[in-house]
Write a protein that holds these residues in place. Sequence first.
Motif, mmCIF file in Angstrom:
data_model
loop_
_atom_site.group_PDB
_atom_site.id
_atom_site.type_symbol
_atom_site.label_atom_id
_atom_site.label_comp_id
_atom_site.label_asym_id
_atom_site.label_seq_id
_atom_site.Cartn_x
_atom_site.Cartn_y
_atom_site.Cartn_z
ATOM 1 N N MET A 182 -27.407 35.682 -7.632
ATOM 2 C CA MET A 182 -26.874 37.040 -7.579
ATOM 3 C C MET A 182 -25.414 37.054 -7.977
ATOM 4 N N ASN A 183 -25.068 38.102 -8.625
ATOM 5 C CA ASN A 183 -23.748 38.236 -9.186
ATOM 6 C C ASN A 183 -22.939 39.245 -8.366
ATOM 7 N N ILE A 184 -21.845 38.807 -7.804
ATOM 8 C CA ILE A 184 -21.133 39.674 -6.858
ATOM 9 C C ILE A 184 -19.673 39.846 -7.255
ATOM 10 N N LEU A 185 -19.216 41.084 -7.212
ATOM 11 C CA LEU A 185 -17.798 41.360 -7.433
ATOM 12 C C LEU A 185 -17.141 41.585 -6.074
ATOM 13 N N VAL A 186 -16.118 40.811 -5.800
ATOM 14 C CA VAL A 186 -15.380 40.961 -4.549
ATOM 15 C C VAL A 186 -14.016 41.552 -4.882
ATOM 16 N N VAL A 187 -13.746 42.730 -4.319
ATOM 17 C CA VAL A 187 -12.469 43.386 -4.569
ATOM 18 C C VAL A 187 -11.673 43.371 -3.268
ATOM 19 N N GLU A 188 -10.652 42.581 -3.222
ATOM 20 C CA GLU A 188 -9.877 42.384 -1.985
ATOM 21 C C GLU A 188 -8.485 41.917 -2.370
ATOM 22 N N ASP A 189 -7.455 42.665 -1.941
ATOM 23 C CA ASP A 189 -6.097 42.297 -2.347
ATOM 24 C C ASP A 189 -5.471 41.226 -1.469
ATOM 25 N N GLU A 190 -6.010 41.014 -0.270
ATOM 26 C CA GLU A 190 -5.474 39.919 0.544
ATOM 27 C C GLU A 190 -6.075 38.629 0.013
ATOM 28 N N LYS A 191 -5.231 37.850 -0.624
ATOM 29 C CA LYS A 191 -5.772 36.711 -1.386
ATOM 30 C C LYS A 191 -6.462 35.678 -0.511
ATOM 31 N N SER A 192 -5.920 35.464 0.699
ATOM 32 C CA SER A 192 -6.548 34.444 1.555
ATOM 33 C C SER A 192 -7.950 34.913 1.975
ATOM 34 N N VAL A 193 -8.081 36.200 2.255
ATOM 35 C CA VAL A 193 -9.393 36.742 2.636
ATOM 36 C C VAL A 193 -10.359 36.649 1.456
ATOM 37 N N ALA A 194 -9.841 37.022 0.274
ATOM 38 C CA ALA A 194 -10.684 36.971 -0.924
ATOM 39 C C ALA A 194 -11.170 35.549 -1.182
ATOM 40 N N ARG A 195 -10.272 34.591 -0.966
ATOM 41 C CA ARG A 195 -10.623 33.194 -1.205
ATOM 42 C C ARG A 195 -11.735 32.738 -0.253
ATOM 43 N N LEU A 196 -11.582 33.116 1.012
ATOM 44 C CA LEU A 196 -12.594 32.755 2.016
ATOM 45 C C LEU A 196 -13.966 33.347 1.680
#
Length: 223
Positions: free
Chosen positions: A1-15
């Motif tokens: 599955m292909n997922i787009l994660v949109v999150e400006d807090e980089k540490s959260v996005a990384r996790l």
Amino acid sequence: MNILVVEDEKSVARLIKKGLEEQGFCVEVSHNGTDAHVLATTRQYDVIVLDIMLPGRDGLSILRSLRQQRNAVPVILLTARSELNERIEGLDLGADDYLAKPFYVEELISRIHAVVRRTSGAPSSIFQAGDLTVNFVTREVKRGDRSIRLTAREFGLLEYLMRSPDRVFTRTQIIEHVWGYDFDPNTNLVDVYIKRLRKKICGDSDDDIIETVRGVGYRFVKP
Ligand code: CA
């Protein structure tokens, strides 16, 4: 599955990215709303995980734009605890689910699976074992032509066991997954519910779709 994660807090996005990739998802990350809007409208994703407060375009405006373009891609909103109004607005705009921060990535993963199941209507939502048919989306249960009515908890129990046929689950595992961690694993709830399920599904017949594994727990066996 292909997922787009949109999150400006980089540490959260990384996790999130790490957790989803461990589950075999393909993940693309965007840290701002303007780029995210371009990606969301030009590429195909199976799910978009969308933070609300973003630099550039905010999450709700992206969602609104997608739905105006009749793009039905499943969207799970990430919201702060305080953003109750935004959450409601998001659901009104056509978000499929939301998750309040902070959350566990495991929870996000199960929400993603649930949203995909709900929105795809794919055949995978129907489970057939012998003459037993279970639709995980509409929650219809049938044995041959006979419809079986289950309570939400009974259904949850059946679904949990059925999704891993032949695997033995302990009472503690069952309690944690079907009732939640707050329940006392020493109750006999599981045994009571298993008995009820058997009666509803098997009636008075001898065949048993839920087998007791003495000293261990229970497992689903195909009729
Ligand atoms: Ca944010």
